[in-house]
Design a protein around this motif. Structure first.
Motif, mmCIF file in Angstrom:
data_model
loop_
_atom_site.group_PDB
_atom_site.id
_atom_site.type_symbol
_atom_site.label_atom_id
_atom_site.label_comp_id
_atom_site.label_asym_id
_atom_site.label_seq_id
_atom_site.Cartn_x
_atom_site.Cartn_y
_atom_site.Cartn_z
ATOM 1 N N PRO A 46 0.811 -1.202 0.000
ATOM 2 C CA PRO A 46 0.000 0.000 0.000
ATOM 3 C C PRO A 46 0.855 1.266 0.000
ATOM 4 N N SER A 47 0.241 2.366 -0.344
ATOM 5 C CA SER A 47 0.933 3.641 -0.474
ATOM 6 C C SER A 47 1.593 4.049 0.839
ATOM 7 N N ILE A 48 2.811 4.601 0.724
ATOM 8 C CA ILE A 48 3.502 5.165 1.885
ATOM 9 C C ILE A 48 3.640 6.679 1.736
ATOM 10 N N THR A 49 2.877 7.254 0.834
ATOM 11 C CA THR A 49 2.909 8.698 0.593
ATOM 12 C C THR A 49 2.641 9.447 1.901
ATOM 13 N N ASP A 50 3.425 10.481 2.135
ATOM 14 C CA ASP A 50 3.273 11.275 3.349
ATOM 15 C C ASP A 50 3.162 12.747 2.984
ATOM 16 N N ILE A 52 -0.572 11.027 3.643
ATOM 17 C CA ILE A 52 -1.318 10.018 2.894
ATOM 18 C C ILE A 52 -2.391 10.635 2.003
ATOM 19 N N GLN A 53 -2.899 11.804 2.352
ATOM 20 C CA GLN A 53 -3.943 12.449 1.556
ATOM 21 C C GLN A 53 -3.470 12.751 0.141
ATOM 22 N N ARG A 54 -2.171 12.894 -0.043
ATOM 23 C CA ARG A 54 -1.642 13.184 -1.388
ATOM 24 C C ARG A 54 -1.831 12.024 -2.358
ATOM 25 N N SER A 55 -1.987 10.822 -1.848
ATOM 26 C CA SER A 55 -2.220 9.682 -2.740
ATOM 27 C C SER A 55 -3.703 9.548 -3.087
ATOM 28 N N GLN A 56 -4.530 10.426 -2.553
ATOM 29 C CA GLN A 56 -5.956 10.503 -2.870
ATOM 30 C C GLN A 56 -6.684 9.174 -2.687
ATOM 31 N N GLY A 57 -6.224 8.381 -1.739
ATOM 32 C CA GLY A 57 -6.887 7.120 -1.432
ATOM 33 C C GLY A 57 -6.446 5.949 -2.288
ATOM 34 N N PHE A 58 -5.591 6.186 -3.271
ATOM 35 C CA PHE A 58 -5.109 5.075 -4.092
ATOM 36 C C PHE A 58 -4.138 4.254 -3.273
#
Length: 120
Positions: A46-50, A52-58
């Protein structure tokens, strides 16, 4: 020209983690199709974007490489691809974004799969 295929996946909130894991496992098997260039297909998540909102739920991404448009069309039309998407994705997805593009031979080595995405 090499075709690079990228897909972002967002599952509905009621989809279990075990289903998502099975989906990833099945997607990874597609790397063995002859229309995937040098088995260059990675699935990450799963996404580790920080943040997390920047991954828009993907939650997951697939990145695959194909020798040309014909090889990419073969991938899209393959029974294996259809089986994975119809059984593990379409009934469970909230959203999917697909982006396909071509690069010439000089540039295709510059866009390498990130090693950390190979194994989830």
């Amino acid at each position: 020209m090499t075709v690079i295929h990228m897909v972002l996946f967002k599952f509905r909130a009621d989809v279990s983690d075990s289903h998502k894991e099975e989906f990833v496992t099945e997607l990874q098997k597609l790397k063995h199709l002859p229309c995937v260039m040098n088995s260059r297909l990675v699935v990450g998540g799963p996404s580790i974007t920080d943040p997390i909102q920047r991954s828009q739920g993907f939650q997951y991404v697939l990145l695959s490489y194909h020798k040309d448009r014909q090889a990419f069309a073969e991938y899209q039309a393959s029974d294996e691809h259809h089986r994975v998407t119809s059984k593990y994705l379409w009934p469970f997805k909230e959203d999917v974004i697909r982006f396909d593009f071509e690069v010439d031979g000089e540039d295709d080595g510059a866009i390498l799969p990130i090693q950390s995405l190979v194994d989830i």
